[in-house]
Design an enzyme around this catalytic site. Structure first.
Site, PDB file in Angstrom:
ATOM      1  N   CYS A  50      12.106  -6.505   6.769  1.00  0.00           N
ATOM      2  CA  CYS A  50      11.708  -5.580   7.837  1.00  0.00           C
ATOM      3  C   CYS A  50      11.778  -6.225   9.214  1.00  0.00           C
ATOM      4  CB  CYS A  50      10.287  -5.085   7.606  1.00  0.00           C
ATOM      5  SG  CYS A  50       9.970  -4.369   5.993  1.00  0.00           S
ATOM      6  N   ASP A  82       4.234  -5.723   3.282  1.00  0.00           N
ATOM      7  CA  ASP A  82       3.532  -4.880   2.316  1.00  0.00           C
ATOM      8  C   ASP A  82       4.249  -4.872   0.972  1.00  0.00           C
ATOM      9  OD1 ASP A  82       2.041  -4.361   4.544  1.00  0.00           O
ATOM     10  OD2 ASP A  82       1.964  -2.201   4.243  1.00  0.00           O
ATOM     11  N   CYS A 123       7.699  -4.140   9.982  1.00  0.00           N
ATOM     12  CA  CYS A 123       6.942  -3.734   8.802  1.00  0.00           C
ATOM     13  C   CYS A 123       5.771  -2.835   9.193  1.00  0.00           C
ATOM     14  CB  CYS A 123       6.485  -4.954   8.015  1.00  0.00           C
ATOM     15  SG  CYS A 123       6.046  -4.566   6.297  1.00  0.00           S
ATOM     16  N   ASP A 124       5.186  -2.214   8.193  1.00  0.00           N
ATOM     17  CA  ASP A 124       4.309  -1.058   8.379  1.00  0.00           C
ATOM     18  C   ASP A 124       3.232  -1.210   9.446  1.00  0.00           C
ATOM     19  OD1 ASP A 124       5.789  -0.150   6.270  1.00  0.00           O
ATOM     20  OD2 ASP A 124       4.122   0.073   4.878  1.00  0.00           O
ATOM     21  N   LYS A 125       2.466  -2.303   9.398  1.00  0.00           N
ATOM     22  CA  LYS A 125       1.310  -2.414  10.290  1.00  0.00           C
ATOM     23  C   LYS A 125       1.692  -2.879  11.685  1.00  0.00           C
ATOM     24  CE  LYS A 125      -0.846  -1.095   6.753  1.00  0.00           C
ATOM     25  NZ  LYS A 125       0.315  -1.164   5.833  1.00  0.00           N
ATOM     26  N   CYS A 195      11.778  -0.612   5.094  1.00  0.00           N
ATOM     27  CA  CYS A 195      12.037   0.179   3.889  1.00  0.00           C
ATOM     28  C   CYS A 195      12.594   1.555   4.244  1.00  0.00           C
ATOM     29  CB  CYS A 195      10.771   0.289   3.068  1.00  0.00           C
ATOM     30  SG  CYS A 195      10.123  -1.319   2.536  1.00  0.00           S
ATOM     31  N   SER A 473       1.015   3.571  -0.444  1.00  0.00           N
ATOM     32  CA  SER A 473       2.230   3.238   0.282  1.00  0.00           C
ATOM     33  C   SER A 473       2.914   4.525   0.722  1.00  0.00           C
ATOM     34  CB  SER A 473       3.165   2.437  -0.630  1.00  0.00           C
ATOM     35  OG  SER A 473       4.481   2.449  -0.140  1.00  0.00           O
TER      36      SER A 473
END
Length: 561
Positions: A50, A82, A123-125, A195, A473
């Site tokens: 990511c 993650d 990435c996500d956060k 992702c 997720s």
């Protein structure tokens, strides 16, 4: 207006000679001390695909800021992967990292008196962490998404990392062999980027574009494509102009723009995590927002995009089909966006979308025509009942019937539930209860992708329910309810469920109910004892002490004084 409104406190005057001496060492010349100093919050890391391409974007941003007449300063911030930490103790640190990222960006920018910041994340956060800092500081800022990964391919189908998680369930159910498991594993993540489905990273980047804090089309670009680097450099120019004009985040992050973002999240079939993150972002920006607002928007916005996890396509397909601007124009044309919302470029949403057609191209089926949506209403439903008096978030997609009543199968951790699923101990009609995984109880509110993917892989996605005080997720789909609040660790009703109890999940009725009498519930509550803290030192202990309920965003700066 001076462009160095903040940084002049470290660059101007006789007393700041030592400060300038240090700045000269990092490349400042005499003529640079009157320029704006612009931070580049660089989320580069080789921990995860990511973020592994972000350093090149930071360098393009640096060049763009210099060309635009300002002085860039690159600093690093962290990421957690993650996908790699999923299913392990490490996932407890994922939501914690949102706060660490926010605090680190706020600390660097404010500590160094920067005039603006360009934040780059993957990435996500990274996304909500950066936006929390931006909203808190309220200095000119823009967010640059590191870009999405391109899909992998196997046997004529597109793969994402979720394909690999689901393959584990298929393998355990005897549906695939060692060779196919390895083939999926080897092909699922072919390069750099976040992702690829409409999972959390792509959801949040799309929402930030809709909110006006990122440039049009930037949220669905592939990390490895040249246009992503070009867009980053353009973002640098736009930010320097915003500094000159003093366009501030809280002029952009408003009630209207957050409603726009939530509308787009519903239309693209986005992640449940967006609920948690936007509750936190709204609070940081001093905007009133509750779970009920998500339900109001869900009821009026259809799901227009056929995207993974429950659909067919990935973010790069959405980009080719017209991207987020096409989705936004459809919503605007039907009165579901606020066209007068300001964006970081100084234009309004309506001005940016002026030349976009009101209907998508007929030569694609990623974005459905308005009269043929995937779902007539949004997919993220807010459930309440005696199991979730503060609320819970349900993502009801990819299932034939959004109602289930069944016996509770109670697990005190994610690991215990996964072991039971993979051992074939979960039957059709069961409702898994995974508790003590909330913000305080986990601590860290882990994502339950491993068990939900195992359920899908075992062929039980239509037949099994799952509720948790943890999270899911963005890759999760099925009959799943998360963010149950109050959480088990503070005595929420989810802590009182016993093996075999009847539970009802009814998405159309917005109901999450434990089917026992009020008297029995009261008896159990009287006998409940809070568990001992799982951690008594370090970051998880601090987080557990400070974090609020998921129903208000799991923030860590609520009622400190």
């Amino acid at each position: 207006m001076s462009e160095n409104l903040r940084s002049q406190v470290v660059t101007q005057g006789v007393q700041r000679s030592p400060n300038r001496a240090m700045l000269r060492a990092v490349g400042f010349k005499d003529e640079d001390f009157n320029k704006a100093i612009v931070g580049i919050a660089n989320g580069y890391s080789t921990i995860t695909p990511c973020n592994m391409g972000i350093n090149q974007l930071a360098q393009r941003a640096e060049a763009g800021i210099k060309t635009a007449g300002a002085m860039p300063q690159i600093f690093g911030t962290i990421t957690i992967s993650d996908g790699i930490s999923m299913g392990t103790e490490g996932m407890k640190y994922s939501l914690v990292s949102r706060e660490v990222i926010a605090d680190s960006i706020e600390t660097a920018c404010t500590g160094q008196s920067m005039d603006g910041v360009l934040a780059i994340g993957g990435c996500d956060k990274n996304m909500p962490g950066a936006m929390l800092a931006i909203a808190r500081m309220n200095i000119p800022a823009i967010f640059v998404y590191g870009g999405t990964i391109k899909p992998g391919h196997y046997n004529g189908r597109d793969l994402t990392v979720v394909s690999s998680f689901e393959a584990v369930g298929q393998y355990s159910a005897g549906k695939i062999d060692d060779k196919e498991l390895l083939e999926v594993e080897s092909r699922a993540c072919p390069g750099a980027g976040s992702c690829g489905g409409m999972f959390t990273a792509n959801t949040m980047s799309s929402a930030f574009e809709a909110m006006g804090m990122s440039l049009p089309y930037s949220s669905t670009m592939a990390a490895e494509d040249a246009e992503k680097a070009d867009s980053t450099e353009k973002s640098a120019f736009v930010l320097v102009e915003a500094i000159k004009k003093q366009i501030l985040p809280r002029q952009i992050i408003t009630r209207k723009s957050i409603e726009n973002a939530i509308s787009v999240i519903m239309a693209v079939g986005g992640s449940t995590n967006a609920v948690l993150h936007f509750l936190a972002i709204a609070r940081a920006a001093n905007v009133e927002l509750t779970l009920d607002d998500f339900e109001t928007i869900r009821a009026r916005v259809p799901v227009l995009c056929d995207l993974k996890p429950s659909g067919k396509y990935v973010a790069t397909d959405l980009h080719k089909a017209g991207g987020i601007p096409q989705v936004m124009k459809m919503l605007l044309a039907h009165g579901l966006l606020h066209g007068d919302s300001l964006t970081i470029s100084g234009q309004t949403i309506a001005e940016i979308l002026a030349d976009i057609p009101e209907e998508p191209s007929a030569n694609q089926d990623v974005i459905r025509a308005w009269n043929n949506p995937m779902y007539a209403q949004g997919h993220l439903a807010i459930l309440r009942g005696n199991l979730a008096t503060e609320g819970a978030v349900a993502k009801i997609t990819g299932v034939k019937k959004p109602v289930i009543t069944g016996p509770a199968r109670v697990f005190e951790s994610e690991e215990a539930s996964l072991d039971a699923i993979l051992a074939g101990k979960i039957q059709a009609g069961d409702i898994l209860v995974i508790r003590y995984e909330g913000p305080k109880g986990g601590p860290g509110m882990r994502e339950m992708l491993a068990p939900t993917s195992a359920i899908i892989g075992a062929g039980l996605g239509d037949a099994v329910g799952l509720i948790t005080d943890g999270r899911f997720s963005g890759g999760t789909y099925g009959m799943v309810v998360g963010h149950v609040a109050p959480e088990a660790a503070v005595g929420g009703a989810i802590a009182l469920v016993e093996e075999g109890d009847s539970i009802t999940i009814d998405a159309p009725a917005r109901l999450l109910q434990l089917n026992i009498s009020e008297e029995e519930l009261a008896r159990r509550r009287a006998n409940w004892q809070p568990p001992a803290p799982r951690y008594t030192k370090g970051v998880l202990a601090k987080y557990a002490k400070l974090v609020s309920s998921s129903s208000i965003g799991a923030v860590t700066d609520l009622d400190l004084f």
